[in-house]
Enzyme design. Structure first.
Site, PDB file in Angstrom:
ATOM      1  N   GLN A  16      10.176  52.794 116.522  1.00  0.00           N
ATOM      2  CA  GLN A  16       9.705  54.030 117.152  1.00  0.00           C
ATOM      3  C   GLN A  16       8.610  54.706 116.320  1.00  0.00           C
ATOM      4  O   GLN A  16       7.570  55.084 116.840  1.00  0.00           O
ATOM      5  CB  GLN A  16      10.888  54.995 117.345  1.00  0.00           C
ATOM      6  CG  GLN A  16      10.525  56.248 118.123  1.00  0.00           C
ATOM      7  CD  GLN A  16      11.539  57.368 117.962  1.00  0.00           C
ATOM      8  OE1 GLN A  16      12.365  57.357 117.042  1.00  0.00           O
ATOM      9  NE2 GLN A  16      11.483  58.347 118.849  1.00  0.00           N
ATOM     10  N   TYR A 147      25.103  54.658 107.464  1.00  0.00           N
ATOM     11  CA  TYR A 147      23.654  54.923 107.458  1.00  0.00           C
ATOM     12  C   TYR A 147      23.336  56.061 106.480  1.00  0.00           C
ATOM     13  O   TYR A 147      22.444  55.945 105.636  1.00  0.00           O
ATOM     14  CB  TYR A 147      23.224  55.280 108.883  1.00  0.00           C
ATOM     15  CG  TYR A 147      21.817  55.788 109.045  1.00  0.00           C
ATOM     16  CD1 TYR A 147      20.721  54.991 108.754  1.00  0.00           C
ATOM     17  CD2 TYR A 147      21.585  57.090 109.534  1.00  0.00           C
ATOM     18  CE1 TYR A 147      19.420  55.467 108.934  1.00  0.00           C
ATOM     19  CE2 TYR A 147      20.301  57.559 109.723  1.00  0.00           C
ATOM     20  CZ  TYR A 147      19.221  56.752 109.421  1.00  0.00           C
ATOM     21  OH  TYR A 147      17.945  57.220 109.603  1.00  0.00           O
TER      22      TYR A 147
END
Ligand code: AKB
Length: 322
Positions: A16, A147
Site C-alpha cells: 500500500q 506485529y
C-alpha cells in the site's frame, strides 16, 4: 538533503505504501535511480514500467548482497512486513519476516556502507497499559500483538544500530493509512479503506470493529509527505532514532460512515466486531506527535472531511475508467 546521485532500493514496493512511495521517489531522484523490489511481480503497471524492478525475498541475505553490489545503493526503504491482523494468524512467520528481514537490512547497511535507511514502525508498538489519549512519544509500551512486539523490538534494534554503529536510520510510527491506489492487506485499520470502496460501489458495509472504536489515521498524501520530509531533514534534526509518533486525525467507524453519508446519503453500515476489535482496543485513540512537529516541522494537510471528499472523487473516477 537530496542528492540526485543517490541510488535507492525500496523493499515491499508493491504494498500500500511502497507502490506510491516508489513513484514519488522516482519523481524526485529519477526513474532509473529507484529500484523497486518485492516478493512478487507488481500488478501496478506504472510501478513495473517506470523504473527497475527486482524480485526479492528479504530473508535471502545473499540475494540482498548481490543486489547491493549490482546497483550500489546509497539508501534503503525497507517496507516489507506482516501486519497486525495477519500476524495474529501466523505469529512465528510474522516474527521471522519482520525481525529477520530488519536484521538483514541493518547488517547489509553496515557491510556495504549504505548512507541512510528508512524503516516503518506503527501505533501497534503501544499496548493496553499505554495512555490512550494523546499518547506521548515516550510512555508505557507493552504491545500484545506479535506485529506490535516485532515493531517495538525493531525500534530498539534501530536505535541500537544508530547509536552503536552511527547508522543513519529513520522511522515513523504510522497510524492506519488510507489510500485509493494500492490496497492494504492484513491490518486492523484496513476497514477505513474498504468502507470507501463499498460506499462508491453503492453496497452496504459490514464493519469488523465496533462503532465507537477510535483509532489514529492518516491519508496517504500526508504519509508520503511525512516520510519524505523525515528522510530529507538534516541529520542533526533527527533526535529520535527509535521511531517518531505521527498522526493526522482520529475517528471511529460511526464517524467515517457519517462523513461518507454527507456525499452518499444512502450509504449503510452495520457492525459485527471480530478478533480485530481486541487489537484495536489495545491501541491508542489519539497520538501526540509534538516531537515530530518540533524536530522536523511535521504538519498534516488532510482531516476527515477533506480525505473523504478526495477518496470518493478518486474512487468514482477509477470506477468510471478515467
Ligand atoms: C495495521 O492495522 O496493522 C497497520 C498499522 C496500524 O500498523 N495499518
Amino acid at each position: 538533503m537530496i542528492s540526485l546521485k543517490d541510488k535507492i532500493l525500496v523493499i515491499g514496493a508493491c504494498g500500500q505504501l511502497g507502490a506510491e512511495l516508489t513513484l514519488e521517489l522516482r519523481k524526485i531522484y529519477g526513474d532509473a535511480q529507484v529500484v523497486a523490489a518485492d516478493i512478487a511481480v507488481p500488478k501496478q503497471r506504472e510501478l513495473a514500467e517506470s523504473g527497475p524492478f527486482e524480485i526479492l525475498d528479504v530473508l535471502d541475505r545473499h540475494h540482498l548482497a548481490d543486489l547491493a553490489y549490482k546497483h550500489e545503493f546509497t539508501q534503503i526503504y525497507h517496507l516489507a512486513a506482516v501486519l497486525s491482523a495477519t500476524g495474529e494468524k501466523r505469529p512465528k512467520f510474522t516474527w521471522k519476516i519482520n525481525m529477520k528481514g530488519l536484521e538483514n537490512i541493518l547488517d547489509l547497511t553496515l557491510e556495504k556502507g549504505i548512507a541512510k535507511v528508512y524503516w516503518p514502525s506503527s501505533i501497534a508498538v503501544f499496548g493496553p497499559n499505554t495512555p490512550r489519549q494523546h499518547t506521548p512519544q515516550h510512555t508505557i509500551m507493552d504491545p500484545n500483538t506479535v506485529y506490535g512486539i516485532s515493531k517495538l523490538a525493531g525500534e530498539r534494534f534501530c536505535e541500537y544500530y544508530a547509536t552503536r554503529y552511527h547508522l543513519d536510520i529513520r522511522s515513523l510510527r504510522y497510524p492506519g493509512l488510507i489510500s485509493y491506489k494500492a490496497l492494504p492487506g492484513g491490518g486492523t485499520t484496513d476497514y477505513a479503506v474498504d468502507i470507501y470502496y463499498k460506499a462508491v460501489e453503492e453496497v452496504p458495509f459490514e464493519c469488523y470493529l465496533a462503532e465507537d472504536t477510535y483509532l489514529p489515521m492518516m491519508y496517504m498524501p500526508d504519509a508520503l509527505k511525512a516520510t519524505l520530509e523525515l528522510m530529507h531533514a538534516p541529520t542533526e534534526n533527527i533526535k529520535i532514532r527509535s521511531s517518531y509518533n505521527l498522526t493526522a486525525m482520529s475517528f471511529s467507524p460511526a464517524e467515517i460512515a457519517a462523513s461518507i453519508q454527507k456525499h452518499i446519503p444512502d450509504f449503510k453500515i452495520t457492525y459485527k466486531p471480530d478478533y480485530r476489535q481486541q487489537i484495536a482496543a489495545s491501541w491508542p485513540e489519539t497520538i501526540d506527535d509534538s516531537v515530530a512537529q518540533q524536530d522536523w516541522n511535521w504538519q498534516p494537510d488532510y482531516d476527515l472531511p477533506r480525505m473523504t471528499q478526495d477518496m470518493i472523487e478518486n474512487l468514482r473516477k477509477q470506477k468510471a475508467g478515467l
